[in-house]
Design a protein around this motif. Structure first.
Motif, mmCIF file in Angstrom:
data_model
loop_
_atom_site.group_PDB
_atom_site.id
_atom_site.type_symbol
_atom_site.label_atom_id
_atom_site.label_comp_id
_atom_site.label_asym_id
_atom_site.label_seq_id
_atom_site.Cartn_x
_atom_site.Cartn_y
_atom_site.Cartn_z
ATOM 1 N N ARG A 1 4.445 17.364 5.635
ATOM 2 C CA ARG A 1 5.724 16.782 6.074
ATOM 3 C C ARG A 1 6.841 17.831 6.070
ATOM 4 O O ARG A 1 7.602 17.946 7.034
ATOM 5 C CB ARG A 1 6.106 15.623 5.155
ATOM 6 C CG ARG A 1 7.421 14.945 5.561
ATOM 7 C CD ARG A 1 7.796 13.811 4.619
ATOM 8 N NE ARG A 1 8.156 14.312 3.289
ATOM 9 C CZ ARG A 1 7.473 14.070 2.169
ATOM 10 N NH1 ARG A 1 6.361 13.348 2.207
ATOM 11 N NH2 ARG A 1 7.875 14.553 1.008
ATOM 12 N N ILE B 1 -3.510 12.748 17.270
ATOM 13 C CA ILE B 1 -2.949 12.168 16.045
ATOM 14 C C ILE B 1 -1.426 12.109 16.141
ATOM 15 O O ILE B 1 -0.805 11.088 15.836
ATOM 16 C CB ILE B 1 -3.381 12.989 14.810
ATOM 17 C CG1 ILE B 1 -4.887 12.853 14.581
ATOM 18 C CG2 ILE B 1 -2.612 12.558 13.563
ATOM 19 C CD1 ILE B 1 -5.456 13.901 13.632
ATOM 20 N N GLN C 1 5.989 10.400 9.469
ATOM 21 C CA GLN C 1 4.948 9.609 10.121
ATOM 22 C C GLN C 1 3.771 10.478 10.541
ATOM 23 O O GLN C 1 2.602 10.076 10.414
ATOM 24 C CB GLN C 1 5.520 8.886 11.341
ATOM 25 C CG GLN C 1 6.569 7.830 11.012
ATOM 26 C CD GLN C 1 7.988 8.373 11.032
ATOM 27 O OE1 GLN C 1 8.245 9.491 10.572
ATOM 28 N NE2 GLN C 1 8.928 7.579 11.563
ATOM 29 N N ILE C 2 4.062 11.685 11.046
ATOM 30 C CA ILE C 2 2.995 12.584 11.501
ATOM 31 C C ILE C 2 2.137 13.042 10.320
ATOM 32 O O ILE C 2 0.902 13.040 10.389
ATOM 33 C CB ILE C 2 3.590 13.788 12.256
ATOM 34 C CG1 ILE C 2 4.247 13.317 13.561
ATOM 35 C CG2 ILE C 2 2.521 14.833 12.544
ATOM 36 C CD1 ILE C 2 5.122 14.364 14.227
ATOM 37 N N THR D 1 -0.139 9.545 18.670
ATOM 38 C CA THR D 1 -0.212 8.171 18.171
ATOM 39 C C THR D 1 0.904 7.884 17.172
ATOM 40 O O THR D 1 1.463 6.786 17.128
ATOM 41 C CB THR D 1 -1.577 7.924 17.499
ATOM 42 O OG1 THR D 1 -2.611 8.180 18.446
ATOM 43 C CG2 THR D 1 -1.696 6.488 17.009
ATOM 44 N N ALA D 2 1.258 8.908 16.369
ATOM 45 C CA ALA D 2 2.267 8.727 15.316
ATOM 46 C C ALA D 2 3.696 8.726 15.860
ATOM 47 O O ALA D 2 4.575 8.077 15.294
ATOM 48 C CB ALA D 2 2.115 9.822 14.269
ATOM 49 N N LYS E 1 1.673 11.574 7.463
ATOM 50 C CA LYS E 1 0.881 10.437 6.984
ATOM 51 C C LYS E 1 -0.328 10.200 7.887
ATOM 52 O O LYS E 1 -1.445 9.949 7.409
ATOM 53 C CB LYS E 1 1.771 9.186 6.938
ATOM 54 C CG LYS E 1 1.100 7.967 6.323
ATOM 55 C CD LYS E 1 2.089 6.809 6.225
ATOM 56 C CE LYS E 1 1.424 5.581 5.579
ATOM 57 N NZ LYS E 1 2.390 4.455 5.458
ATOM 58 N N ALA E 2 -0.120 10.318 9.196
ATOM 59 C CA ALA E 2 -1.207 10.107 10.157
ATOM 60 C C ALA E 2 -2.277 11.192 10.045
ATOM 61 O O ALA E 2 -3.483 10.913 10.169
ATOM 62 C CB ALA E 2 -0.644 10.064 11.577
ATOM 63 N N ARG F 1 6.214 7.524 18.372
ATOM 64 C CA ARG F 1 6.312 6.410 19.316
ATOM 65 C C ARG F 1 7.294 6.665 20.448
ATOM 66 O O ARG F 1 7.173 6.112 21.533
ATOM 67 C CB ARG F 1 6.724 5.139 18.561
ATOM 68 C CG ARG F 1 5.696 4.667 17.537
ATOM 69 C CD ARG F 1 4.353 4.393 18.184
ATOM 70 N NE ARG F 1 3.373 3.893 17.230
ATOM 71 C CZ ARG F 1 2.109 3.663 17.524
ATOM 72 N NH1 ARG F 1 1.659 3.898 18.752
ATOM 73 N NH2 ARG F 1 1.266 3.220 16.610
#
Length: 320
Positions: free
Chosen positions: A159, A196, A173-174, A199-200, A176-177, A202
């Motif tokens: 992160r 990945i 978010q990235i 998808t994270a 975590k994904a 949006r």
């Protein structure tokens, strides 16, 4: 550091179709002296080096550095007695010049960031546009690959890297994904990582792939690009002879900020507070800024989209 002296009489033609950004502007900025000694601290595919050699006289000298073994292999094919190359980071510049018996130079060029051949080769893992192994090392002879780092780094580390080096607002978010994805299977290809991130994230910036900032961040971190730049600039200042010039081409705000602040600070005189001095007695700054930042003309950007974010800054060493 691996160093090579290359003997012969002339430079060979360019080895590929790599388009050198701000080529003429950067070499013009160095104000080449025919008998001077210059450093191309980021050889790449040699566009800048070849033009410097064209402008040097028979007593001139050029030393090139690059971390990338592929770039060094191209450099060793330049057959010119005035030219030497070292497999080294520009953070090692002082040691490289000492190896070649040089105490000072008349100009240094830094062309920062990743090169087109590195981006275009899927096997290098720099680009999310081509699926390949997740490597991202500029120097493929040492260090962790991006895949190895992502396998072991904590979610907090991932992160912070994506946030600090990619200026990515979706870093949490990235990260975590990525951690969730690696629990299912190792993340070892550029395609996996791009999917990945896609998808994270949006919401998407116009005309920018959502993976852009994440790939940039991991690349900068793995290659210690900002740390090496911060180490190199003071060395260059010490090595430049009076009237010698430093020209730096940067491609994103983080590295340009370092260059801008370094040049600005070195161009300021360190005046003692409330000390009564005549103007001629005032301490002189070590650098003088040359012109305003230069950006590529519209025609160059139209011909080479990667030029759109380039900024050239130039400064000259004073007698101080």
């Amino acid at each position: 550091m691996t160093a090579h002296g290359v003997e012969g009489s002339r430079a060979t033609p360019a080895q590929d179709s790599h388009q050198t950004v701000l080529l003429k502007e950067a070499i013009d900025a160095l104000a080449i002296r025919a008998a001077g000694t210059y450093v191309d601290a980021t050889f790449g595919r040699g566009g800048h080096s070849r033009l410097i050699l064209d402008r040097l006289g028979p007593r001139g000298r050029l030393v090139a550095l690059d971390k990338d073994p592929e770039a060094v292999a191209v450099a060793t094919r330049i057959s010119d007695a005035r030219f030497s190359v070292a497999h080294a980071s520009f953070a090692e510049l002082a040691g490289v010049l000492e190896h070649f018996g040089l105490e000072g130079v008349d100009g240094v060029l830094l062309d920062l960031g990743v090169s087109s051949p590195q981006l275009d080769d899927a096997a290098r893992g720099f680009s999310f546009r081509r699926d390949g192994p997740l490597d991202m090392r500029m120097d493929t002879s040492r260090g962790q690959t991006a895949a190895q780092w992502l396998e072991t780094a904590s979610e907090a580390e991932i992160r912070e890297v994506i946030r600090d080096y990619g200026e990515e607002r979706f870093a949490k978010q990235i990260a975590k994904a990525i951690v969730a994805a690696r629990q299912r299977e190792p993340v070892v290809t550029t395609g996996q990582l791009a999917d990945i991130v896609g998808t994270a994230v949006r919401t998407r910036e116009k005309n920018k792939d959502p993976a852009t900032r994440t790939f940039q961040a991991i690349r900068i971190y793995l290659n210690q690009e900002l740390a090496h730049l911060s180490l190199a600039l003071p060395q260059i200042l010490d090595l430049l002879t009076p009237g010698g010039r430093l020209a730096v081409i940067s491609f994103h705000s983080l590295e340009d900020r370092i260059v801008k602040h370094f040049m600005r600070d070195a161009a300021r005189a360190n005046v003692p507070i409330r000390l009564p001095l005549r103007e001629r007695e005032l301490p002189q700054p070590r650098l003088r800024l040359i012109g305003k930042p230069v950006r590529p003309p519209a025609a160059e950007i139209a011909a080479n989209a990667r030029a759109r974010s380039a900024t050239l800054r130039v400064a000259e060493r004073t007698e101080a």
